[in-house]
Scaffold this active site. Structure first.
Site, short mmCIF file in Angstrom:
data_model
loop_
_atom_site.label_atom_id
_atom_site.label_comp_id
_atom_site.label_asym_id
_atom_site.label_seq_id
_atom_site.Cartn_x
_atom_site.Cartn_y
_atom_site.Cartn_z
N SER A 88 23.78 91.17 -67.13
CA SER A 88 23.65 89.79 -67.60
C SER A 88 23.47 89.78 -69.13
O SER A 88 24.27 90.40 -69.83
CB SER A 88 22.49 89.12 -66.87
OG SER A 88 22.53 87.73 -67.01
N ASP A 121 28.94 86.42 -57.47
CA ASP A 121 28.23 85.97 -58.67
C ASP A 121 28.96 84.76 -59.24
O ASP A 121 30.10 84.86 -59.67
CB ASP A 121 28.20 87.11 -59.69
CG ASP A 121 27.42 86.78 -60.96
OD1 ASP A 121 27.02 85.61 -61.15
OD2 ASP A 121 27.22 87.71 -61.77
N HIS A 148 24.46 86.52 -58.62
CA HIS A 148 24.16 87.15 -59.91
C HIS A 148 23.03 88.16 -59.78
O HIS A 148 23.04 89.21 -60.44
CB HIS A 148 23.80 86.06 -60.92
CG HIS A 148 23.70 86.54 -62.32
ND1 HIS A 148 24.75 87.11 -63.00
CD2 HIS A 148 22.67 86.54 -63.20
CE1 HIS A 148 24.37 87.44 -64.23
NE2 HIS A 148 23.12 87.10 -64.38
#
Lengths: 381, 381
Positions: free
Chosen positions: A159, A322, A355
């Site tokens: 991320s 995600d 995610h």
């Protein structure tokens, strides 16, 4: 689970803090400001070998911290990436030396907007300068120098962590041999920005925010910060994961219809919003999330020139469920790297968990990382 | 655009209000409470024919109102489904008689939590009873009786409007010949509920909410209500639509980096949050969204028995980019209807605009509805 019962965990760890920049020798920020002092909180796991060739740098995500693995006294849970780090784990601490630091602008030991400004002897608040992804990297580099590491075997992050690795690899490829970018993006979409914008509005419109001076006034924008966190959690899980975890079940034996917390998913979000208040600062949320909004490294002329001229190998991973940073985000990075003839390994991994998958122990994911790290160790930095 | 320039619009319209239930003869709610008086605001377009065989009922979505078409004096925009209604439009007002009423629990003329309770002579606030989809239908039915319509040619609604049509068709199929359910759901997912839960939290945690007594105290939870609206807007558009409409452009000629409104998408959300305050009430948001959370009509025993025994024809439409109520939601409805041998026409329409598509003028969508309405008129109620 106690530290003693942690099995192949790295066991008890502690966070160290080092002053990497001073008021006299400040950090020069990408935006032009000077910032000092800058203290950095970090942890390390394993031992740096004699030729400093086994160092791995973990860059953490939006709300992470330096405590990536093992246990602190009193922890109810180990560090945030503990499943990856320890004897026998993919980042085997018998072989790798793993470094993780709290981000610049953070709130868990590293200088950020909640720190005391030397000019005013009060918390910076909104006087803290706007940050850029390059500033995170500049501080990581200073920590590396402090630790006597001239070249990383692996830089790794998921991320926002992956975005730091991308920035780092583009601007200082000489610092690393293997760049590992997981569930990240080179450029947020309007929808991504929209989520962050509403989260920030919840914070800044909280009457307890007081233009960022809440700390000095002894208040905290708890409502706004927990709303921001609840909203973010919706984007961290896939719709499928929400259904699997909660469905439409009530948290009670029978549904208690009303406006309180009834559905299990409401209880989950409520809990996430509340526990976040104990560990995170609203201003850090603003500053760090805004860095992500503006991140767009490929927009710079010759963005890829240095990386393309280097021997750095890159790996880009995404997860099929995600929807915060979907595979399309990763593929945009991959295409840019490929077009510049940068060696890139790409894998879209199957996972129902959205995610959040990048933090979870997924066998194929961990096997992929393990093979990548092992090969890195064979090749060397 | 003025009413005079509206071309084939229905032109100037006005909202009427009728008292359908009184304190003495109250509405018996699904939850057991009695509610009275109940006033209902509604508009009609076109003329009811002699045998009352051309009536179409529009059920509005979460934040809609009775003003579906044409213009009120001073309007900057026509009614919310104006592109569908008027001479020559799919709901041709030379042929159809179209009715649209504000929902029970709403805030635009129909009795809701902001109305004055006859018991206290103060706004109900949170003393307003919890509502059920069946209660919306009960009020629609009372309005039909008032208007002298015994059987609708078509019942039509999108999103929460489609959920009302589904409820209505299941429990009172004798009231309609054609049920038209667009971009709706028979059961919210945990993710759907999560979005609504966070929106409600933003409202109820606003210090100006005062446990719902804000009206009496002369305040309004503006911050929470605008946050709720901004968040909802993210779910109304597809990611693709966000990208197409805004991309990463700044609303200024050059990006002004900071924490203000910089990206165009931030400006859009900010505007949506602000204008919503002028027309919507926070308590209505709570009450109406909660009805959606609990809606699950197929969970009842013999839910489909009445509809299956009736001659009602149903149409279910979804949009391929709708991620609030995706095609999967529509298909769940379709499968239930098919399993019960209820005649059902299903179409997934292409549109890049997400959930909002049901309100937009999409040629294939409008052609599909036009054919459906025309055929209904041929067949009759």
């Amino acid at each position: 689970m106690s530290a003693a019962a942690a099995g192949d965990s790295v066991g008890l760890t502690q966070t160290q803090t080092v002053r990497l920049f001073t008021s006299g020798q400040p950090l020069r920020l990408e935006g032009g400001d000077a910032l000092g002092p800058v203290d950095v909180a970090y942890e390390t796991y394993g031992t740096l070998n004699a030729d400093a060739s086994n160092a791995v740098y973990l860059c953490h995500a939006l709300t992470g911290d330096a405590h990536a693995a093992g246990w602190h006294a009193g922890d109810r849970r180990p560090g945030w990436w503990d499943n990856l780090i320890g004897p026998g784990r993919p980042l085997d601490t018998n072989r790798f030396f793993v470094i993780c630091s709290n981000l610049l602008g953070g709130c868990q030991g590293t200088t950020g907007p909640g720190s005391v400004s030397p000019l005013t002897n009060a918390p910076y608040g909104m006087d803290f300068p706007l940050l850029d992804m390059a500033d995170f990297v500049a501080v990581h580099r200073a920590l590396l120098a402090h630790l006597g590491v001239t070249r990383l075997l692996v830089a790794l992050g998921g991320s926002l962590g992956g975005m730091q690795v991308l920035q780092w690899a583009l601007t200082h490829p000489e610092d690393m041999a293997h760049a590992t970018i997981v569930a990240a993006s080179s450029r947020l979409t309007a929808q991504n920005i929209a989520f962050s914008a509403v989260a920030r509005r919840a914070i800044t419109d909280d009457p307890d925010f007081h233009d960022g001076e809440y700390a000095a006034l002894g208040t905290n924008p708890d409502t706004g910060l927990s709303i921001a966190r609840m909203m973010a959690h919706i984007t961290y899980l896939s719709e499928e994961a929400f259904t699997e975890k909660f469905g439409r079940s009530s948290q009670f034996e029978e549904s208690r219809r009303g406006f309180g917390v009834d559905f299990a998913v409401e209880s989950y979000l409520d809990h996430q919003g509340q526990v976040f208040l104990e560990r995170f600062d609203a201003l850090s949320y603003l500053y760090l999330s805004r860095v992500m909004d503006y991140f767009d490294p490929f927009s710079r002329p010759d963005a890829l020139a240095a990386l393309a001229a280097s021997p750095v190998r890159t790996m880009v991973l995404s997860f099929d469920s995600d929807w915060r940073f979907s595979t399309a985000h990763s593929l945009r990075i991959v295409r840019r790297l490929e077009n510049a003839r940068v060696p890139v390994t790409f894998r879209e991994l199957k996972s129902p968990y959205g995610h959040d998958s990048f933090l979870l122990e997924n066998p194929v994911y961990h096997a992929t990382l393990r093979a990548w790290f092992d090969r890195a160790l064979e090749v060397g930095p």
